[in-house]
Design an enzyme around this catalytic site. Sequence first.
Site: not given
Ligand code: S3P
Length: 440
Positions: A28, A96, A170, A316
């Site tokens: 971020r 991701g 996310q 996580d």
């Molecule tokens: C994250 C949100 C989580 C987490 C990922 C990091 C983030 O995922 O599992 O490792 O930085 O916003 P999800 O939004 O799919 O729950």
Amino acid sequence: MSRNFLVAPGGRLHGTIRVPGDKSISHRSIMLGAIAEGRTEVTGFLEGADALSTMNAFRALGVSIDGPAAGRVGIGGVGLHGLRAAPGPLDCGNAGTAMRLMMGLLAGQRFESVLIGDESLSKRPMRRVADPLALMGARIETQDGRPPVRILPVPTLNGIRYEMPVASAQVKSALLLAGLYAQGETTVVEPAPTRDHTERMLGGFGVELERDGAAVTLRGGQRLQAATIDVPADISSAAFFLVGAAICPGAELRLEHVGMNPTRTGVVDILRLMGADLVAENPREVGGEPVADLVVRGGGLRGIEIPPALVPLAIDEFPALFVAAACAEGRTVLTGAEELRVKESDRIAVMADGLRTLGVRAEPTPDGIVIEGRGGDAKVFDGGEIAIHHDHRIAMSFAMAGLRAAGPIAIRDIAVVDTSFPGFAALARSAGLAIREQAA
Ligand code: S3P
């Protein structure tokens, strides 16, 4: 050439360590710094492959970024409308977070972008972001809901009110970033609290947000002013060490400057419910994020039914917590955690397989797992060989199992550990884990 971990049985964690910077906050910091006005300075930045993917993507989008050098990064912000088309696809690697947040941020640009990822990321669901962005007016193409993702320019985005079907930081973050480019207000409602680093950091960049219970709202068109960001140590990386110390009677480990954002501390709560001796010292706030030093002493874990409300707050950390559960007295039951099946790997299936390989009784369920803890002071895990399915957290969790194993544990193809925790093996060795890395 592949890299493996070889963990010799035994050992006990001790001393004082600091794990690398928070991955979520590092991603971020680059994204918001890039679209701010002025120069953003970051310290404690995670120099892992995931955050570096984000950094390289924003360089390709025309942002000048210095570093990282010893955790320092300088970002020459180009302002809300200063990004320009990248010369080719933006490679998010294993991340991701990079892909989903960039989908939101790029949906409102006046140029086309293509996002690609590695083998693991290419299997992960992207409709959860693409669908609500389409409701805002974005044009996004996926391959049957998966990467690569193509984002086409549209004349305008419109603010929406979106009730998320899954508790995902996310998705929430992607919509808020798109909301900066949208007309009117964007509101995201979460079914359960998820990490709020985006909201906190946007506030630090001068963006006004309104929080009302489970809803967060921002007005489009707000300009970001450059900021200074001190990234705390990642509680998700600390989790391996918290568990490693908690499962060894007589161990005592201190983890410094750990991020203690209440949307991330489920692992601490769950370990305490399991009977762990875990103390947070020196609580303080650094750049809008709570931080503390954590002291953990080993022994005395018992199995529990994990409260479903804690699941999103520890999302996580379950691979590491499953290792703790195997060492606890009695049964541990996890429910309400189907999201674990769409992380960097299917963490329920992959952890259940690995635990069984090491002689632990573990039964996967559609939305969780049941683990029969072996408790006591005796050895818990047999030696064996573990496949991690491109998932960094699986590798580091099973490395800690070595502390309570009867034989050596070999963990195959661990290069992906560098995505979140460069230097893991060296740091773990310095704290007392008999781990070495081997090229095969
Ligand atoms: C994250 C949100 C989580 C987490 C990922 C990091 C983030 O995922 O599992 O490792 O930085 O916003 P999800 O939004 O799919 O729950």
